[in-house]
Write a protein that holds these residues in place. Sequence first.
Motif, short mmCIF file in Angstrom:
data_model
loop_
_atom_site.label_atom_id
_atom_site.label_comp_id
_atom_site.label_asym_id
_atom_site.label_seq_id
_atom_site.Cartn_x
_atom_site.Cartn_y
_atom_site.Cartn_z
N UNK A 8 0.81 -1.20 0.00
CA UNK A 8 0.00 0.00 0.00
C UNK A 8 0.85 1.26 0.00
N UNK A 9 0.24 2.35 0.48
CA UNK A 9 0.96 3.61 0.61
C UNK A 9 1.77 3.53 1.90
N UNK A 10 3.07 3.59 1.77
CA UNK A 10 3.93 3.28 2.91
C UNK A 10 5.11 4.23 3.02
N UNK A 11 5.61 4.32 4.23
CA UNK A 11 6.92 4.90 4.48
C UNK A 11 7.84 3.74 4.83
N UNK A 12 8.91 3.58 4.04
CA UNK A 12 9.86 2.50 4.26
C UNK A 12 11.23 3.10 4.52
N UNK A 13 11.84 2.71 5.61
CA UNK A 13 13.18 3.17 5.98
C UNK A 13 14.11 1.96 5.98
N UNK A 14 15.19 2.04 5.22
CA UNK A 14 16.17 0.95 5.16
C UNK A 14 17.53 1.51 5.51
N UNK A 15 18.16 0.96 6.54
CA UNK A 15 19.53 1.35 6.87
C UNK A 15 20.50 0.37 6.23
N UNK A 16 21.73 0.81 6.02
CA UNK A 16 22.69 -0.04 5.32
C UNK A 16 22.24 -0.33 3.91
N UNK A 17 21.69 0.71 3.24
CA UNK A 17 21.01 0.50 1.95
C UNK A 17 21.92 0.61 0.74
N UNK A 18 23.19 0.95 0.92
CA UNK A 18 24.03 1.25 -0.24
C UNK A 18 24.55 0.02 -0.96
N UNK A 19 24.53 -1.13 -0.31
CA UNK A 19 25.07 -2.33 -0.95
C UNK A 19 24.47 -3.58 -0.31
N UNK A 20 24.79 -4.71 -0.90
CA UNK A 20 24.41 -6.00 -0.32
C UNK A 20 22.93 -6.16 -0.09
N UNK A 21 22.58 -6.68 1.08
CA UNK A 21 21.20 -7.02 1.41
C UNK A 21 20.31 -5.78 1.39
#
Length: 261
Positions: A8-21
């Motif tokens: 749906x309409x979401x706010x998603x925050x991902x840390x360590x997002x520059x590479x890998x997983x």
Amino acid sequence: MSAVSGLGKALVVITGASKGFGRALALSIAPRLAAGSALILAARSDDKLQELKADLSRGESGLTVRCVAADLGCQAGVERVITEIRDIDPDIDHLLLFNNAASLGDVSRYCHDFTDVDEVNSYLSLNVSSALCLTAGVLRMFPQRTGLTRVIVNVSSLCALQPFPSWVLYCSGKAARDMMFRVLAEEEPDLRVLNYAPGPLDTDMQLQARSSSADDALRNSFSVMHAQGQLLTCDQSINKLIKVLLEDKYPSGAHLDFYDL
């Protein structure tokens, strides 16, 4: 959440997002977000974040992508991420925070070699303290309300449960994070909290593990896994994680491993 409606309409925050997983997770999550969603990508490398943003922008319309180049091992870095989400439209269906940022630490030494308190504290600041403080800050900005599903995912490891010789920092950090999020699940039953162990991934961290681990048996084991093609791709693991999140049947606070699913 359901497989039909996606996220749906979401706010998603991902840390360590520059590479890998983390990078692979952003690319997998983005197509499941409705127009008006926002994706916040945090990591130390701005160049790699911008490359990821460009890749995302080519495929998705109506998605706001923001990059936060920050060192989450310090207060200023955590605050930069929180500041970036302050003006996000609060009218969202889902809030998802993926605490993925982590480091392996120095695996070339054993417990009796760690005598520098500052070194250990620096490791724990990035790998434990920042995850707690960022999670708290995000939850305070988006309190529980009717119609909002809040999901906190801790990217965990078998090392949260099992001791690996010469991996005292990593094992301790992962164990602490698992317990931290189990406590959060107990304190706030309205949250959906998951500790997800993605399995042995073919990433830079795995390369460090099989080249630098002081323990011969551990180092050799990882080398054999790599040579025999037994390491997982990030996409293989992420597909299972997203399926778990969409089905939404896991006990909040649970530790789930790729191989258990």
